[in-house]
Design a protein around this motif. Sequence first.
Motif, PDB file in Angstrom:
ATOM      1  N   ALA A  83       5.836   4.070  -8.120  1.00  0.00           N
ATOM      2  CA  ALA A  83       6.285   2.871  -7.834  1.00  0.00           C
ATOM      3  C   ALA A  83       7.514   2.415  -8.675  1.00  0.00           C
ATOM      4  O   ALA A  83       7.529   2.408  -9.693  1.00  0.00           O
ATOM      5  CB  ALA A  83       5.119   1.805  -7.644  1.00  0.00           C
ATOM      6  N   PRO A  84       8.548   2.025  -8.063  1.00  0.00           N
ATOM      7  CA  PRO A  84       9.853   1.679  -8.382  1.00  0.00           C
ATOM      8  C   PRO A  84       9.651   0.546  -9.501  1.00  0.00           C
ATOM      9  O   PRO A  84       8.681  -0.330  -9.249  1.00  0.00           O
ATOM     10  CB  PRO A  84      10.818   1.280  -7.381  1.00  0.00           C
ATOM     11  N   LEU A  85      10.610   0.268 -10.452  1.00  0.00           N
ATOM     12  CA  LEU A  85      10.405  -0.738 -11.265  1.00  0.00           C
ATOM     13  C   LEU A  85      10.519  -2.145 -10.571  1.00  0.00           C
ATOM     14  O   LEU A  85      11.427  -2.322  -9.415  1.00  0.00           O
ATOM     15  CB  LEU A  85      11.397  -0.754 -12.406  1.00  0.00           C
ATOM     16  N   PRO A  86       9.970  -3.065 -10.637  1.00  0.00           N
ATOM     17  CA  PRO A  86       9.882  -4.610  -9.866  1.00  0.00           C
ATOM     18  C   PRO A  86      11.298  -5.248 -10.137  1.00  0.00           C
ATOM     19  O   PRO A  86      11.964  -4.753 -11.209  1.00  0.00           O
ATOM     20  CB  PRO A  86       9.014  -5.315 -10.434  1.00  0.00           C
ATOM     21  N   ILE A 111       0.958  -1.174  -0.086  1.00  0.00           N
ATOM     22  CA  ILE A 111      -0.019   0.062  -0.007  1.00  0.00           C
ATOM     23  C   ILE A 111       0.832   1.292   0.158  1.00  0.00           C
ATOM     24  O   ILE A 111       1.600   1.470   0.889  1.00  0.00           O
ATOM     25  CB  ILE A 111      -0.966   0.074   1.308  1.00  0.00           C
ATOM     26  N   ILE A 112       1.025   2.216  -1.187  1.00  0.00           N
ATOM     27  CA  ILE A 112       1.435   3.183  -1.188  1.00  0.00           C
ATOM     28  C   ILE A 112       0.860   4.408  -0.526  1.00  0.00           C
ATOM     29  O   ILE A 112       1.419   5.255   0.204  1.00  0.00           O
ATOM     30  CB  ILE A 112       1.621   3.662  -2.695  1.00  0.00           C
ATOM     31  N   PHE A 113      -0.532   4.504  -0.414  1.00  0.00           N
ATOM     32  CA  PHE A 113      -1.182   5.411   0.270  1.00  0.00           C
ATOM     33  C   PHE A 113      -2.481   5.268   0.671  1.00  0.00           C
ATOM     34  O   PHE A 113      -3.038   4.136   0.195  1.00  0.00           O
ATOM     35  CB  PHE A 113      -1.325   6.831  -0.570  1.00  0.00           C
ATOM     36  N   GLU A 114      -3.082   5.295   1.956  1.00  0.00           N
ATOM     37  CA  GLU A 114      -4.358   5.320   2.255  1.00  0.00           C
ATOM     38  C   GLU A 114      -4.897   6.087   3.046  1.00  0.00           C
ATOM     39  O   GLU A 114      -4.222   6.822   4.015  1.00  0.00           O
ATOM     40  CB  GLU A 114      -4.240   3.902   2.958  1.00  0.00           C
ATOM     41  N   ASP A 115      -6.273   6.699   2.964  1.00  0.00           N
ATOM     42  CA  ASP A 115      -7.024   7.505   3.825  1.00  0.00           C
ATOM     43  C   ASP A 115      -8.462   6.910   3.988  1.00  0.00           C
ATOM     44  O   ASP A 115      -8.646   5.714   3.525  1.00  0.00           O
ATOM     45  CB  ASP A 115      -6.960   8.865   3.514  1.00  0.00           C
ATOM     46  N   ASP A 116      -9.328   7.573   4.632  1.00  0.00           N
ATOM     47  CA  ASP A 116     -10.731   7.215   4.708  1.00  0.00           C
ATOM     48  C   ASP A 116     -11.755   7.153   3.343  1.00  0.00           C
ATOM     49  O   ASP A 116     -12.573   6.536   3.037  1.00  0.00           O
ATOM     50  CB  ASP A 116     -11.562   8.046   5.705  1.00  0.00           C
ATOM     51  N   VAL A 154      -2.369   1.019  -4.442  1.00  0.00           N
ATOM     52  CA  VAL A 154      -1.588  -0.354  -4.254  1.00  0.00           C
ATOM     53  C   VAL A 154      -0.702  -0.296  -5.191  1.00  0.00           C
ATOM     54  O   VAL A 154      -1.064  -0.169  -6.505  1.00  0.00           O
ATOM     55  CB  VAL A 154      -2.884  -1.519  -4.178  1.00  0.00           C
ATOM     56  N   ASN A 155       0.352  -0.905  -4.973  1.00  0.00           N
ATOM     57  CA  ASN A 155       1.371  -1.424  -6.032  1.00  0.00           C
ATOM     58  C   ASN A 155       1.115  -2.924  -6.177  1.00  0.00           C
ATOM     59  O   ASN A 155       1.524  -3.841  -5.479  1.00  0.00           O
ATOM     60  CB  ASN A 155       2.981  -1.090  -5.511  1.00  0.00           C
ATOM     61  N   LYS A 156       0.382  -3.237  -7.277  1.00  0.00           N
ATOM     62  CA  LYS A 156       0.228  -4.610  -7.821  1.00  0.00           C
ATOM     63  C   LYS A 156       1.294  -5.472  -8.244  1.00  0.00           C
ATOM     64  O   LYS A 156       1.870  -4.969  -9.203  1.00  0.00           O
ATOM     65  CB  LYS A 156      -1.179  -4.693  -8.427  1.00  0.00           C
ATOM     66  N   PRO A 157       1.593  -6.728  -7.797  1.00  0.00           N
ATOM     67  CA  PRO A 157       2.509  -7.378  -8.299  1.00  0.00           C
ATOM     68  C   PRO A 157       2.180  -8.031  -9.653  1.00  0.00           C
ATOM     69  O   PRO A 157       1.018  -8.236  -9.884  1.00  0.00           O
ATOM     70  CB  PRO A 157       2.905  -8.537  -7.204  1.00  0.00           C
ATOM     71  N   ARG A 158       3.273  -8.278 -10.366  1.00  0.00           N
ATOM     72  CA  ARG A 158       2.774  -9.029 -11.604  1.00  0.00           C
ATOM     73  C   ARG A 158       2.284 -10.562 -11.231  1.00  0.00           C
ATOM     74  O   ARG A 158       2.903 -11.251 -10.427  1.00  0.00           O
ATOM     75  CB  ARG A 158       4.213  -9.164 -12.317  1.00  0.00           C
TER      76      ARG A 158
END
Length: 304
Positions: free
Chosen positions: A287-290, A82-87, A92-96
């Motif tokens: 989000a950085p490169l995987p 999770i990169i950021f979250e509020d109400d 989200v940074n989803k994986p391959r």
Amino acid sequence: MEINEKTVTEEHHGERLDKWVNYQISELSRTRIQDMIKDAMVTVNGRKVKPNYRVNTNDHIIVKVSEPEPLDVKPENIPLDIIFEDDQLLVVNKPRGMVVHPAPGHVSGTLVNALVYHCKDLSGINGVARPGIVHRIDKDTSGLLVVAKTDQAHQSLASQLKAKTTHRIYQAIVHGVVSHDKGTIEAPIGRDEKDRKKMAVTHQNSKDAVTHFTVEERFAKYTFVRCQLETGRTHQIRVHMDYIGHPVAGDPKYGPKKTLDIDGQALHASELGFRHPVTDLFITFSAPLPKDMNDLLNKLRERG
């Protein structure tokens, strides 16, 4: 019950009815469509016909699509980046390799299963199978997604996507050496008539699509590019890069079989920006490169 009403255009004159319906509503299988026609859920000019009926120009066709049985989305304790979250939302940074939402064949292990475990409340606008999902990225593409917690956030984010005011950057390794340092691909995208599971650049039942690209690094047989989406069509970058002769490396659907050693296409959603639905501030995330893409780039640099 969803009711679709359309009139057959001249370009589809003589086409089989089941094929025509499949072209108009691509998420329906030909088998299901044929069953619907037999059950009079598809009518032509107000009457029941057979699946092999050949449509005529100006035929008025009504397709009644019953709601599918709701999927039982079970919460699963799957780690989320999770990169950021509020109400209101979370980024989200989803994986391959992770599917975004449950569907037949993928009822568990999806991003939604993880989100339902993590969050008590998610937007319900897209139904029980896709709570909070405003937009998607392909299973084998990694990177950033925004998820809505409230209906207000969902409506705001969806409106921004439709108005093309969001900021979306992808990074990709593509086949071949791209000669131009930057460029714009403006070519409409629609369903591939020869393969309904693919998209293609076409003027038949297509939607406008615009991708801007910049070369970041060139190698002997590959190029590392940065792509900015102006529109968000299904498989847009994959289709557009293939269209100009530079398919994404590792892409099983649009690229060559002989490619780089990566499980899925070398495509990453690296930047995402939008106006916050409550504060109205424009916020941008990255989000950085995987690791798999970074490793590929290092190998390409070593080759010279």
